[in-house]
Structures are given as structure tokens and as C-alpha cells.
Design a protein around this motif. Structure first.
Motif, PDB file in Angstrom:
ATOM      1  N   SER A 151      46.614  36.455  39.327  1.00  0.00           N
ATOM      2  CA  SER A 151      46.736  37.272  37.348  1.00  0.00           C
ATOM      3  C   SER A 151      46.563  38.781  37.937  1.00  0.00           C
ATOM      4  O   SER A 151      45.298  39.063  38.608  1.00  0.00           O
ATOM      5  CB  SER A 151      45.654  36.582  37.112  1.00  0.00           C
ATOM      6  OG  SER A 151      44.878  37.683  36.216  1.00  0.00           O
ATOM      7  N   ARG A 152      46.952  39.524  37.091  1.00  0.00           N
ATOM      8  CA  ARG A 152      47.187  41.205  37.144  1.00  0.00           C
ATOM      9  C   ARG A 152      45.472  41.703  36.859  1.00  0.00           C
ATOM     10  O   ARG A 152      45.374  42.461  37.701  1.00  0.00           O
ATOM     11  CB  ARG A 152      47.818  41.490  35.629  1.00  0.00           C
ATOM     12  CG  ARG A 152      49.207  42.301  36.824  1.00  0.00           C
ATOM     13  CD  ARG A 152      50.089  42.952  35.962  1.00  0.00           C
ATOM     14  NE  ARG A 152      49.519  44.545  35.566  1.00  0.00           N
ATOM     15  CZ  ARG A 152      49.635  45.624  35.785  1.00  0.00           C
ATOM     16  NH1 ARG A 152      50.789  44.888  36.998  1.00  0.00           N
ATOM     17  NH2 ARG A 152      48.901  46.474  35.852  1.00  0.00           N
ATOM     18  N   ARG A 188      44.292  41.592  28.037  1.00  0.00           N
ATOM     19  CA  ARG A 188      45.583  41.787  27.245  1.00  0.00           C
ATOM     20  C   ARG A 188      46.587  43.118  28.044  1.00  0.00           C
ATOM     21  O   ARG A 188      47.807  43.462  28.705  1.00  0.00           O
ATOM     22  CB  ARG A 188      45.671  41.879  26.235  1.00  0.00           C
ATOM     23  CG  ARG A 188      45.812  40.298  25.908  1.00  0.00           C
ATOM     24  CD  ARG A 188      46.370  39.512  24.275  1.00  0.00           C
ATOM     25  NE  ARG A 188      46.117  40.359  23.944  1.00  0.00           N
ATOM     26  CZ  ARG A 188      44.422  39.984  22.749  1.00  0.00           C
ATOM     27  NH1 ARG A 188      43.813  38.313  23.015  1.00  0.00           N
ATOM     28  NH2 ARG A 188      43.805  40.348  21.557  1.00  0.00           N
ATOM     29  N   TRP A 189      45.039  44.589  27.339  1.00  0.00           N
ATOM     30  CA  TRP A 189      46.248  45.663  27.628  1.00  0.00           C
ATOM     31  C   TRP A 189      46.140  46.003  29.563  1.00  0.00           C
ATOM     32  O   TRP A 189      47.012  46.157  29.544  1.00  0.00           O
ATOM     33  CB  TRP A 189      45.312  46.620  27.013  1.00  0.00           C
ATOM     34  CG  TRP A 189      45.379  48.003  27.799  1.00  0.00           C
ATOM     35  CD1 TRP A 189      46.408  48.654  26.944  1.00  0.00           C
ATOM     36  CD2 TRP A 189      44.859  48.512  28.746  1.00  0.00           C
ATOM     37  NE1 TRP A 189      46.293  49.993  27.534  1.00  0.00           N
ATOM     38  CE2 TRP A 189      45.094  49.742  29.135  1.00  0.00           C
ATOM     39  CE3 TRP A 189      43.839  48.473  29.304  1.00  0.00           C
ATOM     40  CZ2 TRP A 189      45.196  51.128  29.383  1.00  0.00           C
ATOM     41  CZ3 TRP A 189      43.635  49.044  30.180  1.00  0.00           C
ATOM     42  CH2 TRP A 189      44.127  50.677  30.287  1.00  0.00           C
ATOM     43  N   ALA A 190      45.323  45.366  29.776  1.00  0.00           N
ATOM     44  CA  ALA A 190      45.124  46.018  31.569  1.00  0.00           C
ATOM     45  C   ALA A 190      46.111  44.888  32.014  1.00  0.00           C
ATOM     46  O   ALA A 190      46.914  45.989  32.808  1.00  0.00           O
ATOM     47  CB  ALA A 190      43.664  45.681  31.886  1.00  0.00           C
ATOM     48  N   ARG A 191      46.183  44.057  31.218  1.00  0.00           N
ATOM     49  CA  ARG A 191      46.971  43.290  32.590  1.00  0.00           C
ATOM     50  C   ARG A 191      48.696  43.598  32.518  1.00  0.00           C
ATOM     51  O   ARG A 191      49.231  43.295  33.017  1.00  0.00           O
ATOM     52  CB  ARG A 191      47.266  41.635  31.850  1.00  0.00           C
ATOM     53  CG  ARG A 191      46.259  40.906  32.407  1.00  0.00           C
ATOM     54  CD  ARG A 191      45.257  39.495  31.943  1.00  0.00           C
ATOM     55  NE  ARG A 191      44.973  38.764  32.641  1.00  0.00           N
ATOM     56  CZ  ARG A 191      44.239  37.779  32.509  1.00  0.00           C
ATOM     57  NH1 ARG A 191      44.084  37.884  30.753  1.00  0.00           N
ATOM     58  NH2 ARG A 191      42.965  37.388  33.161  1.00  0.00           N
ATOM     59  N   GLU A 228      46.897  49.547  38.304  1.00  0.00           N
ATOM     60  CA  GLU A 228      46.777  48.255  38.993  1.00  0.00           C
ATOM     61  C   GLU A 228      45.426  47.894  38.412  1.00  0.00           C
ATOM     62  O   GLU A 228      44.555  48.819  38.513  1.00  0.00           O
ATOM     63  CB  GLU A 228      47.133  48.237  40.467  1.00  0.00           C
ATOM     64  CG  GLU A 228      46.587  46.947  41.018  1.00  0.00           C
ATOM     65  CD  GLU A 228      46.526  47.951  42.396  1.00  0.00           C
ATOM     66  OE1 GLU A 228      46.262  46.792  43.153  1.00  0.00           O
ATOM     67  OE2 GLU A 228      46.621  48.799  43.221  1.00  0.00           O
ATOM     68  N   VAL A 229      44.907  46.563  38.323  1.00  0.00           N
ATOM     69  CA  VAL A 229      43.805  45.846  38.111  1.00  0.00           C
ATOM     70  C   VAL A 229      42.842  46.115  39.141  1.00  0.00           C
ATOM     71  O   VAL A 229      43.364  44.953  39.931  1.00  0.00           O
ATOM     72  CB  VAL A 229      43.745  44.946  37.337  1.00  0.00           C
ATOM     73  CG1 VAL A 229      41.508  44.791  37.262  1.00  0.00           C
ATOM     74  CG2 VAL A 229      44.142  45.201  36.071  1.00  0.00           C
ATOM     75  N   ILE A 236      38.341  48.546  36.859  1.00  0.00           N
ATOM     76  CA  ILE A 236      38.282  49.418  37.407  1.00  0.00           C
ATOM     77  C   ILE A 236      39.679  49.331  38.081  1.00  0.00           C
ATOM     78  O   ILE A 236      40.311  47.730  38.649  1.00  0.00           O
ATOM     79  CB  ILE A 236      37.448  49.359  38.712  1.00  0.00           C
ATOM     80  CG1 ILE A 236      36.155  49.760  38.714  1.00  0.00           C
ATOM     81  CG2 ILE A 236      38.607  50.683  39.578  1.00  0.00           C
ATOM     82  CD1 ILE A 236      35.605  49.442  40.289  1.00  0.00           C
ATOM     83  N   LEU A 237      40.916  50.387  37.499  1.00  0.00           N
ATOM     84  CA  LEU A 237      42.050  50.477  37.248  1.00  0.00           C
ATOM     85  C   LEU A 237      42.432  51.955  38.056  1.00  0.00           C
ATOM     86  O   LEU A 237      41.922  52.528  38.278  1.00  0.00           O
ATOM     87  CB  LEU A 237      42.415  50.319  36.455  1.00  0.00           C
ATOM     88  CG  LEU A 237      42.598  48.869  35.636  1.00  0.00           C
ATOM     89  CD1 LEU A 237      40.742  49.080  34.270  1.00  0.00           C
ATOM     90  CD2 LEU A 237      42.855  48.999  34.411  1.00  0.00           C
TER      91      LEU A 237
END
Length: 252
Positions: free
Chosen positions: A2-3, A203-206, A212-213, A245-246
């Protein structure tokens, strides 16, 4: 994978995130109102230790969006960062000492211009969540890091100083606080506080194509608690404060 799970291994010193750390942070949190110097000092030190796993902040240009307590400014500058605070309120301590007055949903900074964005406990106070999130990534250089944390609405502290009565309703929490203290709370649902969830930000991050997460876990809890994020509904009550953290991967 999962992202929302860690996509890379940290390169810096590993922070110890066990029960003892959580106990100490919660003890500091409980005196936020009476001893803010202690709470924000401890939180700033902990935040820098977390970031230290991924990047050395020395000589990095760090934009603190939603800057507030001066302890974060002091901690970043002591670590050698080129720290710039941004807040809509020119009277905020860290901004009054020299910073940028502006809004998080239209950051007055050039795209791809900063090494790191630090955004601690701002997101629950903005109405246009995704617009703000996109702005936080926009200003990052490729390879730059975003440290993002916030208290979600269904957290036990989601109503902030009016908690836990926000579980009844936002209006009831305000009325009860006003009766008890003779004044309105600073954080009021629909005015200065919004129903931000864990699910919407994950959801936004994925789905974010240019980020990249690296980290997704509850901010204050031991590392093992990261698995809570995989359990819908329960994560909204048990996460307390979500940390992401992205890393910016490219420009659009």
C-alpha cells in the motif's frame, strides 16, 4: 505494498518509539494549557528526532506552515535549519520575530522552492483540506520532505479544549465549555475547527501522483500502533493524531 506504508528505509539515527516515549509525551500533553513551554518544547524535540531518521535538517530551508509556538522555531534553528515560519496571524510568536503572513490554502511561496515543509496541528483548522495538502507538496523541491500531523475529529481530543463533549455534538461541546469557563472556546466546530478524518487524508496521500509516503502512523503512540491505520472506523477513534511524512517525487 500500500502507498500508505513506508516505501523506503530511513537513513539516520533511529528514534526509540516505545511505551516510555508515549507515556512521556502524554504527560507533557496534559500540561499544555498550564505549562506550554514544556509541552511544545518536548513536542519540538520529538518531531526533530522523527525527522532525523530521514534527513539532516542542517542547512535545509524549512517552511513551517501554520507556525505557532516559538519552541519549534528555536528547535529547528538550534539544529542548523534555515527556518521560515508562515501563519495567517501576524501576532503569532514565531512569525512576529520574522516570518511570512499568509494562508495555507494559497501559500505565497514559489513552487519547488523549499527543502522541507513542517505542518503540525494545522490541518484540523482548515476547511479546504485537500487544497491545503496540495499546497504543502507544491512548494517542495523534488526530493523534499513534508512532515504533516493533525488531530482528527473523532480522536478523544478532536474537540480540543471542549473534548470529549464533541462526541455529543460540536454545538453541545461549545455550550458546555462556555457554561464551565464563562467564555467561548478558541476552537469551535465550523469556525476554527473542522471534521477532518484519518480516512480522507490517507486517501489523498495514496492517490497523490507526485509524492511518496515514507511514514504513516499515530504520532504519539508506539510504532506497533501503525497497524491501526488499516482498520476503518476504529482508526478514527484510536489514532489520536495522524503523522505522515511524504517525499516529493517529481514536478508536474
Amino acid at each position: 505494498m500500500s502507498r500508505a506504508r513506508r516505501a523506503a528505509e530511513p537513513t539516520g539515527p533511529r528514534q526509540q518509539r516505545g511505551i516510555r516515549r508515549s507515556r512521556d509525551l502524554f504527560a507533557s500533553f496534559l500540561v499544555e494549557q498550564t505549562d506550554p513551554q514544556r509541552f511544545y518544547g518536548d513536542l519540538a524535540a520529538d518531531s526533530l528526532a522523527t525527522l532525523g531518521e530521514w534527513v539532516d535538517v542542517r542547512d535545509r530551508l524549512v517552511l513551517d506552515v501554520g507556525a505557532g509556538p516559538a519552541q519549534f522555531a528555536a528547535a529547528f534553528r538550534a539544529a542548523g535549519a534555515h527556518y521560515i515560519p508562515l501563519d495567517y496571524d501576524p501576532q503569532v510568536a514565531s512569525v512576529a520575530d520574522g516570518g511570512i503572513v499568509g494562508s495555507a490554502d494559497a501559500i505565497p511561496v514559489e513552487s519547488g522552492s523549499v527543502d522541507m515543509v513542517f505542518c503540525s496541528n494545522l490541518l484540523e483548522h482548515v476547511e479546504q483540506v485537500e487544497q491545503v495538502l496540495d499546497e504543502l507538496v507544491r512548494v517542495l523541491k523534488p526530493g523534499g520532505l513534508l512532515y504533516l500531523s493533525y488531530t482528527n475529529w473523532l480522536s478523544p481530543w478532536g474537540g480540543h479544549e471542549a473534548s470529549p463533549w464533541h462526541y455529543v455534538s460540536g454545538d453541545y461541546a461549545i455550550r458546555r465549555y462556555q457554561r464551565a469557563h464563562g467564555k467561548l472556546p478558541k476552537n469551535r466546530l465550523g469556525e476554527t475547527l473542522y471534521r477532518t478524518s484519518v480516512a480522507e487524508v490517507l486517501r489523498w496521500a495514496r492517490a497523490k501522483p507526485d509524492a511518496e509516503v515514507l511514514v504513516a502512523r499515530p504520532r504519539y503512540l508506539p510504532d506497533a500502533a501503525r497497524h491501526l491505520l488499516e482498520v476503518p472506523v476504529f482508526r478514527e477513534f484510536l489514532t489520536w493524531n495522524l503523522l505522515l511524512i511524504l517525499r516529493r517525487t517529481n514536478t508536474r
